[in-house]
Design a protein around this motif. Structure first.
Motif, PDB file in Angstrom:
ATOM      1  N   GLY A  40       0.738  -1.502   0.306  1.00 23.96           N
ATOM      2  CA  GLY A  40      -0.584   0.145  -0.152  1.00 23.96           C
ATOM      3  C   GLY A  40       0.817   1.367  -0.306  1.00 23.96           C
ATOM      4  O   GLY A  40       0.658   2.200  -0.434  1.00 23.96           O
TER       5      GLY A  40
ATOM      6  N   LEU B 116       2.119   1.614  -3.755  1.00 29.73           N
ATOM      7  CA  LEU B 116       1.135   2.258  -4.088  1.00 29.73           C
ATOM      8  C   LEU B 116       0.384   3.262  -4.014  1.00 29.73           C
ATOM      9  O   LEU B 116       0.195   4.405  -4.765  1.00 29.73           O
ATOM     10  CB  LEU B 116      -0.406   0.990  -4.170  1.00 29.73           C
TER      11      LEU B 116
ATOM     12  N   VAL C 272      -4.366  -5.888  -0.185  1.00 32.65           N
ATOM     13  CA  VAL C 272      -3.789  -6.014  -1.205  1.00 32.65           C
ATOM     14  C   VAL C 272      -4.841  -5.430  -2.406  1.00 32.65           C
ATOM     15  O   VAL C 272      -4.663  -4.195  -2.364  1.00 32.65           O
ATOM     16  CB  VAL C 272      -3.203  -6.438  -1.965  1.00 32.65           C
ATOM     17  N   ALA C 273      -5.796  -5.581  -2.880  1.00 31.59           N
ATOM     18  CA  ALA C 273      -6.602  -5.089  -3.169  1.00 31.59           C
ATOM     19  C   ALA C 273      -7.381  -4.062  -2.942  1.00 31.59           C
ATOM     20  O   ALA C 273      -6.985  -2.868  -3.554  1.00 31.59           O
ATOM     21  CB  ALA C 273      -7.861  -6.499  -3.433  1.00 31.59           C
TER      22      ALA C 273
ATOM     23  N   THR D 132      -5.362  -1.467  -3.214  1.00 31.84           N
ATOM     24  CA  THR D 132      -5.230  -0.614  -4.848  1.00 31.84           C
ATOM     25  C   THR D 132      -5.890   0.333  -4.907  1.00 31.84           C
ATOM     26  O   THR D 132      -6.015   1.164  -5.285  1.00 31.84           O
ATOM     27  CB  THR D 132      -4.642  -1.876  -5.769  1.00 31.84           C
TER      28      THR D 132
ATOM     29  N   ILE E 279      -5.948   4.014  -5.911  1.00 31.83           N
ATOM     30  CA  ILE E 279      -6.291   4.482  -7.317  1.00 31.83           C
ATOM     31  C   ILE E 279      -7.672   5.675  -7.390  1.00 31.83           C
ATOM     32  O   ILE E 279      -7.660   6.914  -7.718  1.00 31.83           O
ATOM     33  CB  ILE E 279      -7.445   3.402  -8.002  1.00 31.83           C
TER      34      ILE E 279
ATOM     35  N   LEU F 273      -5.888   0.164 -14.306  1.00 25.25           N
ATOM     36  CA  LEU F 273      -5.056  -1.344 -12.965  1.00 25.25           C
ATOM     37  C   LEU F 273      -6.850  -2.082 -12.506  1.00 25.25           C
ATOM     38  O   LEU F 273      -6.470  -2.922 -11.772  1.00 25.25           O
ATOM     39  CB  LEU F 273      -4.608  -0.144 -12.059  1.00 25.25           C
TER      40      LEU F 273
ATOM     41  N   LEU G 217      -6.967  -5.970 -11.641  1.00 22.48           N
ATOM     42  CA  LEU G 217      -7.509  -6.805 -10.510  1.00 22.48           C
ATOM     43  C   LEU G 217      -8.390  -7.197 -11.220  1.00 22.48           C
ATOM     44  O   LEU G 217      -8.494  -8.317 -10.581  1.00 22.48           O
ATOM     45  CB  LEU G 217      -7.656  -5.361  -9.743  1.00 22.48           C
TER      46      LEU G 217
ATOM     47  N   TYR H 294       7.482  -3.679  -5.769  1.00 24.39           N
ATOM     48  CA  TYR H 294       6.700  -4.696  -5.068  1.00 24.39           C
ATOM     49  C   TYR H 294       6.739  -5.642  -5.110  1.00 24.39           C
ATOM     50  O   TYR H 294       5.369  -6.335  -4.037  1.00 24.39           O
ATOM     51  CB  TYR H 294       5.013  -4.562  -5.943  1.00 24.39           C
TER      52      TYR H 294
END
Length: 252
Positions: free
Chosen positions: A30, A33, A128-129, A132, A136, A152, A156, A193
């Protein structure tokens, strides 16, 4: 939800994520990101350290507590410390109605279902999802283009099919495990990453197999750890074809 504090979140001058164990590794992803996609300074703190020192929490600081159970004692204490210092406190947890979920100003549930095994697996993927998506979300309100965001999001969406392909390699993974089951020390290496992935891989080997393992940034091998490499020592290198692929190949 985060939409209820969108203005405060968008105005964040600094993001601190606090977590333990696997959640800390997800939070490290994170950090990368938030800085890459939203260009907001971000850092990750071990909750057990954050709560016992005198952390700097200024106006505009957002603290995100990451925990599968939502009951991790150190993470909960770190969250409360941050709130007392005036931070906007957000939570990313899996268990609905948990202590962290109740104590945060706003938050996101993973909804990945209960972790049956001791080791956190799908919770890590979910964390993590979500991080992300948060990056975004914040990036789109700053400089991230719609085209980049859509790419991106499509990435996913492709993950389930990609995981299915990885699982097709289970026989190969089993063969490697059988051939190296007697090794007492393992090393996991990654860059960018893939460094948090290396940390998480090493942790999983420790938790599940009770084998000593360490995760390191690949470039740090030459600064001491390479002295520990002995003949036959397994070294797992996460070498995906990203921007640092040629660098990691050089490390190999």
């Amino acid at each position: 939800g985060i939409a209820d504090c969108a203005r405060e979140f968008t105005r964040a001058r600094r993001i601190i994520m606090t977590a333990c164990g696997t959640a800390w590794h997800a939070a490290l992803v994170g950090e990368y990101l938030f800085e890459e996609l939203a260009r907001v300074p971000a850092e990750v703190e071990y909750a057990s350290e954050f709560r016992y020192r005198n952390p700097v929490v200024n106006e505009g600081t957002v603290v995100i507590a990451v925990s599968q159970s939502g009951e991790t004692a150190d993470t909960l204490a770190a969250l409360r410390e941050a709130k007392q210092r005036g931070a906007l406190a957000l939570g990313i947890v899996n268990v609905v109605g948990s202590s962290i979920a109740r104590d945060t100003d706003r938050g996101i549930y993973l909804h990945v279902g209960p972790e049956i095994g001791v080791a956190s697996t799908k919770a890590f993927t979910g964390q993590v999802a979500v991080l992300t998506l948060l990056a975004i979300y914040l990036g789109r309100r700053k400089h991230l283009s719609q085209h980049a965001a859509e790419a991106l999001l499509q990435g996913l969406a492709n993950i389930p099919d990609q995981i299915a392909k990885v699982l097709e390699c289970s026989d190969y993974a089993r063969e490697i495990a059988n051939n190296h089951a007697d090794r007492e020390n393992w090393l996991y290496l990654g860059r960018g990453y893939n460094y948090p992935t290396a940390l998480e891989g090493a942790l999983k080997l420790k938790e599940i197999s009770y084998i000593h393992a360490e995760g390191l940034p690949a470039a740090e091998m030459k600064h001491g750890p390479i002295a520990l490499i002995s003949e036959g020592m397994p070294v797992v290198v996460i070498a995906t074809r990203g921007t640092q692929y040629h660098k990691i190949i050089g490390n190999i």
